[in-house]
Write an enzyme that holds these catalytic residues in place. Structure first.
Site, PDB file in Angstrom:
ATOM      1  N   HIS A  13      -4.138 -33.458  16.756  1.00 48.53           N
ATOM      2  CA  HIS A  13      -2.964 -34.239  17.161  1.00 48.53           C
ATOM      3  C   HIS A  13      -1.866 -33.335  17.686  1.00 48.53           C
ATOM      4  CE1 HIS A  13      -4.707 -37.922  15.567  1.00 48.53           C
ATOM      5  NE2 HIS A  13      -5.247 -37.110  14.672  1.00 48.53           N
ATOM      6  N   GLU A  28      10.415  -4.726   4.619  1.00 46.82           N
ATOM      7  CA  GLU A  28      10.511  -6.112   4.165  1.00 46.82           C
ATOM      8  C   GLU A  28      10.229  -6.220   2.662  1.00 46.82           C
ATOM      9  OE1 GLU A  28       8.853  -4.984   6.778  1.00 46.82           O
ATOM     10  OE2 GLU A  28       8.747  -6.449   8.406  1.00 46.82           O
ATOM     11  N   GLU A  86      -4.767  -7.035  14.852  1.00 46.09           N
ATOM     12  CA  GLU A  86      -4.278  -5.708  14.460  1.00 46.09           C
ATOM     13  C   GLU A  86      -5.418  -4.692  14.548  1.00 46.09           C
ATOM     14  OE1 GLU A  86      -2.525  -4.416  10.400  1.00 46.09           O
ATOM     15  OE2 GLU A  86      -0.739  -5.015  11.499  1.00 46.09           O
ATOM     16  N   GLY A 122      -4.911  -1.927   5.092  1.00 47.92           N
ATOM     17  CA  GLY A 122      -4.099  -3.053   4.617  1.00 47.92           C
ATOM     18  C   GLY A 122      -4.770  -4.398   4.842  1.00 47.92           C
ATOM     19  N   ARG A 123      -5.281  -4.613   6.045  1.00 47.58           N
ATOM     20  CA  ARG A 123      -5.867  -5.928   6.363  1.00 47.58           C
ATOM     21  C   ARG A 123      -7.269  -6.102   5.778  1.00 47.58           C
ATOM     22  NH1 ARG A 123      -4.762  -2.755  10.549  1.00 47.58           N
ATOM     23  NH2 ARG A 123      -6.420  -1.964  11.890  1.00 47.58           N
ATOM     24  N   LYS A 145       0.845  -1.199   0.000  1.00 50.70           N
ATOM     25  CA  LYS A 145       0.000   0.000   0.000  1.00 50.70           C
ATOM     26  C   LYS A 145       0.883   1.253   0.000  1.00 50.70           C
ATOM     27  CE  LYS A 145      -3.492   2.261   2.818  1.00 50.70           C
ATOM     28  NZ  LYS A 145      -4.447   2.165   3.900  1.00 50.70           N
ATOM     29  N   LYS A 198       9.329  -0.908  14.322  1.00 55.60           N
ATOM     30  CA  LYS A 198       9.913  -0.498  13.037  1.00 55.60           C
ATOM     31  C   LYS A 198      10.985   0.554  13.279  1.00 55.60           C
ATOM     32  CE  LYS A 198       5.811  -0.874  10.050  1.00 55.60           C
ATOM     33  NZ  LYS A 198       4.894  -0.095   9.234  1.00 55.60           N
TER      34      LYS A 198
HETATM   35  O1  F6P Z   1       2.108  -4.356   9.903  1.00 52.34           O
HETATM   36  C1  F6P Z   1       1.723  -3.046   9.666  1.00 52.34           C
HETATM   37  C2  F6P Z   1       1.193  -2.870   8.282  1.00 52.34           C
HETATM   38  O2  F6P Z   1       0.995  -1.512   8.109  1.00 52.34           O
HETATM   39  C3  F6P Z   1      -0.085  -3.623   7.993  1.00 52.34           C
HETATM   40  O3  F6P Z   1      -1.220  -3.007   8.484  1.00 52.34           O
HETATM   41  C4  F6P Z   1      -0.035  -3.704   6.524  1.00 52.34           C
HETATM   42  O4  F6P Z   1      -0.939  -4.627   6.042  1.00 52.34           O
HETATM   43  C5  F6P Z   1       1.417  -4.091   6.321  1.00 52.34           C
HETATM   44  O5  F6P Z   1       2.098  -3.324   7.299  1.00 52.34           O
HETATM   45  C6  F6P Z   1       1.991  -3.876   4.949  1.00 52.34           C
HETATM   46  O6  F6P Z   1       1.981  -2.539   4.574  1.00 52.34           O
HETATM   47  P1  F6P Z   1       2.176  -2.101   3.064  1.00 52.34           P
HETATM   48  O7  F6P Z   1       1.083  -2.697   2.257  1.00 52.34           O
HETATM   49  O8  F6P Z   1       2.153  -0.612   3.069  1.00 52.34           O
HETATM   50  O9  F6P Z   1       3.518  -2.630   2.604  1.00 52.34           O
END
Ligand code: F6P
Length: 541
Positions: free
Chosen positions: A382, A214, A351, A265-266, A208, A510
């Site tokens: 199990h 990452e 979240e 995002g979620r 987003k 972060k």
């Molecule tokens: O973990 C925090 C967060 O902002 C989530 O809410 C989101 O889904 C994720 O990081 C990834 O963010 P982005 O889509 O901006 O890379």
């Protein structure tokens, strides 16, 4: 879509614990809740299954094995009304900025509304059509030459597609492999890249913000690998799904599918973030996924709370968390395709509702999000079901059963379903010490007396569960199921009076990571706490 409830009054709703209904629920809990016995309740009321099971689009919900009766639900619905759940819901659906800490609307429901029916309809459908056309071109493997699609994203930009693609395996493209890379740990991307042919691979950089550490780090690795493999046409092999089109262009990406800040995002698998799903299952099936979710949106918006499945589930969560004080809920889908659903729901619920202050920033005197965890049945049986049956904590379990399998092995399917029902029965019925005494226990030690063995073999029972039943796992039913969970999380969040749509809790880690990173090159531990410094020395030596 929403009812005529005036939306404006949601902001002044009383805090849950200051309502009359909360006090009534407290009294009801002391009088009937704490000692509630499911076995007695079923014996008393032969109609219990019928009166406590509900229909929503694509989802049948049996709530009868929960520690509730109709009076409990009555008080919970009163609580919802006093907390103005309906006006809060209507405000969300109308695009009011219910995400108050970020000043944003929350309109994932607009992403699945038919043309002309939701806010921002023309923008939503313009991107949707473009994305679906792209997905169809990718699926034409003779022309596109594609064999592998790699989604690089994390959190909401990963978990939805990663959950939905295996769930809809029966609808998947037979000639395309979908891969998901999320973790910044290189052990995630390394084995994926190993199996790829650069000329036949499409990378989707899903973020987003297009700033997430990452995702950006993995995207760089993928681009470097692509160039090392002799790949030249980055613009053809990399696309982005993002709200930050400029950053994607800087990365070298020309084909971008956008979305908007009012998509959390979620809550984003319905947006361009769903591109891997659309490539896997095709445009028509993706539209069905949206249609299933939209049908659930309508149910949530229009059905009286007394029969509103997501609302009832959210209220049940409040009952368990705040009155019974249960700390977690386990999700057990008896369908291997739903193996990533527990992880998806962890982000969605924890979240969203892992918050400790109300909308005014005041600390809450009651508990919010439970821990959500689980595994598909029968594997969980199990592993951790021992604790569910005989452990010292009560953990409500949510079973998901699918009537029609998507495979031809009926005997396996019957066993899976029988196990699902048996676990709910066992949790509820338990086994008394007398019953255990009357049974043979061939594997028990002969050194122990019978009563000791029987005590070890006793199950307390009276442990609650919900069973959700789908006819088949299809794009439509999956869409409805996931939307049901979204609205359930909304409901409990609204009762707790929190903002379910921000996630400040991920910021601190972060920021500290960014400050620690240079220390991995220079080994400097000055100013760190002794534990972090000691660990850093150990890891960089
Ligand atoms: O973990 C925090 C967060 O902002 C989530 O809410 C989101 O889904 C994720 O990081 C990834 O963010 P982005 O889509 O901006 O890379």
């Amino acid at each position: 879509m929403s009812q005529a409830t005036p939306a404006a009054d949601w902001r002044g709703a009383p805090r849950a614990d200051r309502t009359e209904a909360w006090a009534a629920l407290g009294g009801h809990f002391e009088a009937h809740g704490r000692a509630f016995d499911l076995r007695e309740a079923f014996a008393r009321d032969p109609q219990r299954f019928g009166s406590l099971s509900y229909e929503a689009p694509e989802v049948f919900a049996d709530l009868s094995k929960n520690l509730i009766d109709l009076a409990t639900l009555h008080f919970l619905v009163d609580l919802a009304r006093e907390c103005r759940l309906e006006s809060r819901r209507d405000a969300m659906l109308a695009g009011e900025p219910v995400n108050i800490t970020e000043g944003r609307a929350v309109l994932h429901t607009a992403l699945r509304a038919p043309v002309g029916q939701g806010p921002y309809s023309s923008a939503v459908h313009e991107v949707l059509e473009r994305m679906l056309a792209f997905a169809e071109r990718a699926r034409d493997t003779a022309a596109s030459g594609l064999a592998d699609v790699v989604n690089i994203g994390i959190g909401g930009s990963d978990l939805g597609p990663q959950m939905a693609v295996p769930a809809l395996d029966a609808f998947g493209h037979p000639g395309l492999r979908l891969h998901f890379v999320s973790n910044v740990d290189g052990h995630d991307i390394a084995p994926v890249l190993r199996g790829l042919d650069a000329r036949r691979t499409l990378f989707i950089i899903a973020s987003k913000t297009f700033t997430t550490q990452e995702t950006m780090a993995n995207a760089q690795v993928a681009r470097d690998w692509f160039v090392q493999q002799g790949g030249r046409d980055i613009a053809r092999h990399f696309v982005a799904t993002t709200t930050n089109v400029e950053a994607a262009a800087e990365f070298g990406i020309r084909e971008t599918f956008g979305f908007w800040d009012w998509v959390g995002g979620r809550y984003s698998m319905w947006s361009a973030i769903g591109l891997p799903i659309a490539i896997a299952i095709g445009a028509a099936n993706f539209r069905d996924l949206l249609a299933g979710a939209h049908a659930m949106d309508r149910h949530f918006a229009l059905t009286p709370l007394e029969r509103n499945v997501p609302a009832l589930l959210g209220l049940l969560d409040v009952w368990y968390r705040n009155f019974h004080r249960f700390t977690s809920r386990s999700v057990a889908p008896y369908h291997q395709g739903l193996k990533r659903l527990p992880a998806y729901l962890q982000q969605l619920e924890m979240e969203s509702n892992g918050k400790h202050v109300d909308l005014d920033g005041e600390p809450l005197p009651f508990a919010t999000s439970p821990v959500v965890w689980g595994e598909p049945g029968t594997n969980g049986q199990h592993a951790f079901f021992q604790m569910l049956h005989q452990g010292s904590d009560v953990v409500p379990v949510e079973f998901i059963a699918v009537r029609e399998p998507s495979h031809p092995y009926r005997a396996l399917h019957e066993k899976a379903l029988a196990n699902c029902l048996a676990q709910g029965q066992a949790l509820m019925l338990g086994k008394s010490t007398d019953e255990a005494l009357g049974e043979k226990a061939p594997t028990a030690s002969s050194m122990l007396d019978a009563i000791t063995v029987a005590r070890h073999r006793t199950f307390p029972g009276n442990r609650p569960s919900t069973t959700l039943v789908l006819e088949r796992l299809t794009p439509r039913s999956l869409g409805a199921l996931v939307a049901m969970y979204e609205h359930r999380v909304f409901t409990s969040g609204a009762i707790w009076g929190i903002n379910s749509f921000d996630q400040w809790g991920v910021e601190l880690g972060k920021a500290l990571c960014n400050r620690l990173l240079p220390r991995f090159s220079n080994g400097d531990v000055v100013g760190l706490d002794a534990s972090t410094g000691g660990l850093l020395r150990r890891l960089v030596k």
